[in-house]
Design an enzyme around this catalytic site. Structure first.
Site, short mmCIF file in Angstrom:
data_model
loop_
_atom_site.label_atom_id
_atom_site.label_comp_id
_atom_site.label_asym_id
_atom_site.label_seq_id
_atom_site.Cartn_x
_atom_site.Cartn_y
_atom_site.Cartn_z
N ASN A 10 0.88 -1.17 0.00
CA ASN A 10 0.00 0.00 0.00
C ASN A 10 0.92 1.22 0.00
O ASN A 10 1.49 1.57 1.02
CB ASN A 10 -0.89 -0.02 1.26
CG ASN A 10 -1.70 1.25 1.39
OD1 ASN A 10 -1.82 2.03 0.44
ND2 ASN A 10 -2.27 1.48 2.57
N LYS A 12 0.24 4.29 -0.34
CA LYS A 12 -0.36 5.51 0.25
C LYS A 12 -0.06 6.74 -0.62
O LYS A 12 -0.05 6.63 -1.84
CB LYS A 12 0.14 5.70 1.69
CG LYS A 12 -0.01 4.43 2.53
CD LYS A 12 0.18 4.70 3.99
CE LYS A 12 0.23 3.38 4.73
NZ LYS A 12 0.10 3.52 6.16
N HIS A 96 -9.70 1.33 4.57
CA HIS A 96 -8.44 1.46 5.32
C HIS A 96 -8.66 2.39 6.52
O HIS A 96 -9.39 3.37 6.42
CB HIS A 96 -7.35 2.03 4.40
CG HIS A 96 -5.98 1.93 4.99
ND1 HIS A 96 -5.54 2.83 5.93
CD2 HIS A 96 -4.99 1.03 4.81
CE1 HIS A 96 -4.31 2.49 6.28
NE2 HIS A 96 -3.95 1.41 5.62
N GLU A 98 -6.94 4.64 7.75
CA GLU A 98 -6.62 6.06 7.53
C GLU A 98 -7.81 6.78 6.88
O GLU A 98 -7.97 7.98 7.05
CB GLU A 98 -5.34 6.19 6.69
CG GLU A 98 -4.11 5.89 7.54
CD GLU A 98 -2.89 5.43 6.78
OE1 GLU A 98 -2.85 5.56 5.55
OE2 GLU A 98 -1.98 4.91 7.43
N GLU A 173 -5.95 -5.10 10.31
CA GLU A 173 -4.94 -4.07 10.52
C GLU A 173 -5.21 -3.34 11.84
O GLU A 173 -6.00 -2.37 11.85
CB GLU A 173 -4.97 -3.06 9.38
CG GLU A 173 -4.67 -3.65 8.03
CD GLU A 173 -3.99 -2.62 7.13
OE1 GLU A 173 -2.87 -2.87 6.72
OE2 GLU A 173 -4.58 -1.57 6.88
N GLY A 179 2.04 1.89 10.74
CA GLY A 179 3.02 2.97 10.62
C GLY A 179 3.73 3.33 11.91
O GLY A 179 4.37 4.37 11.99
N SER A 218 2.91 -2.57 10.37
CA SER A 218 4.35 -2.63 10.60
C SER A 218 4.95 -4.00 10.31
O SER A 218 5.88 -4.44 11.00
CB SER A 218 4.68 -2.19 12.04
OG SER A 218 4.27 -0.85 12.23
C1 PEP Z 1 -0.99 0.05 5.96
O1 PEP Z 1 -1.03 1.25 5.76
O2 PEP Z 1 -1.88 -0.67 5.52
C2 PEP Z 1 0.12 -0.50 6.74
C3 PEP Z 1 0.03 -1.72 7.16
O3 PEP Z 1 1.17 0.36 6.97
P1 PEP Z 1 2.54 -0.03 7.72
O4 PEP Z 1 3.02 -1.33 7.11
O5 PEP Z 1 3.45 1.10 7.47
O6 PEP Z 1 2.22 -0.22 9.17
#
Ligand code: PEP
Length: 275
Positions: A10, A12, A96, A98, A173, A179, A218
């Site tokens: 992803n 972003k 997501h 975010e 998630e 992040g 992460s």
């Molecule tokens: C994400 O944005 O879906 C995500 C898992 O980000 P990160 O791997 O940076 O935690």
């Protein structure tokens, strides 16, 4: 049940034509050799054509990071699932955190987007997950259950059949892990993945065995093996590490090895030699 792992980047709000070209070319050199894992990148809309041009016939999929809840009309700046599908996308992320955090996406809106994705023939990667406060308040399962309800019971038979046909994916998630560099422990993630699978089984036992439930939060080369070795973790949705070619490739390689190990473990051992 042997499910092929899926690792999706992803990106972003990152990228430029030049940086993308370098990253995609590097992925194209390494990922097609990994036959035990499906791989894909979800990029900003404006780069979908570039992804299509570079990744066409490579075996690496590409997709969008969202699609509109509307199909057509006076909705300035919205981009529909049908438009995205025209750029050869296989996947789109939906819901997501975010997007949910910005209050742009309720469960209802996420479900509308999901339906539009399915009607356009896309594979939705439907995201669920709890915040830290919700986890600390012992509400993680309740929150995830609520987010999953629309998917499990909110889809009518026709939409559910499309979800099966286009291999809908669920991404667990935990918001506190996205992040932050702090990932869920393999045991925490496994518990939630098994819970999600059980919810899908409430509607359709067979699909529950097949559906891929990927982990996001992460995931990085150093923790990918322990997470991906869990029986109900079928891959990863990768943010930060997807922007570094060597890290993303390493995670995909790990997923590829995990499938090989699982396959070996499932094979019956040869009969003992008797004299
Ligand atoms: C994400 O944005 O879906 C995500 C898992 O980000 P990160 O791997 O940076 O935690």
């Amino acid at each position: 049940m042997k499910r092929k792992k899926l690792v999706v980047g992803n990106w972003k709000l990152h990228g430029s034509l030049l940086e993308n070209q370098r990253l995609l070319n590097r992925l194209k050199q390494e990922l097609p050799a990994l036959s035990g894992v499906d791989t894909a990148v979800c990029l900003p809309f404006v780069y979908l054509h570039q992804a299509q041009t570079v990744l066409q016939d490579s075996g690496i999929g590409w997709g969008a990071q969202n699609v509109s809840q509307f199909t057509e009309g006076a909705f300035t700046s919205c981009i529909s699932a049908k438009m995205v599908a025209e750029f050869g996308c296989t996947y789109t992320i939906i819901g997501h955190s975010e997007r949910r955090a910005l209050k742009l996406e309720s469960n209802q809106v996420a479900t509308k987007r999901l339906l539009n994705a399915l009607h356009a023939g896309l594979t939705p990667i439907f995201c669920v997950g709890e915040t830290l406060d919700e986890r600390d308040g012992h509400m993680a399962e309740l929150i995830v259950r609520n987010q999953m309800l629309n998917v499990v019971y909110g889809l009518d038979d026709e939409a559910f059949a499309l979800a099966k046909k286009f291999n809908m994916v669920i991404a667990y998630e935990p918001v506190w892990a996205i992040g932050t560099g702090e990932h869920a422990t393999p045991e925490q993630a496994q518990r939630m993945h098994a819970f999600i699978r059980m919810m899908v089984a409430e509607r359709d036992r067979e699909f529950a065995e097949h559906i891929r439930i990927v982990y996001g939060g992460s995931m990085a080369p150093h923790n990918a093996h322990s997470l991906l070795s869990m029986p109900d973790i079928d891959g990863g949705l990768i943010g930060r590490a997807a922007l570094v070619a060597e890290d993303f490739i390493a995670i995909c390689q790990t997923a590829n090895q995990c499938l090989a190990q699982k396959t070996a473990a499932l094979e019956p051992s040869p009969p003992a030699f008797s004299q």
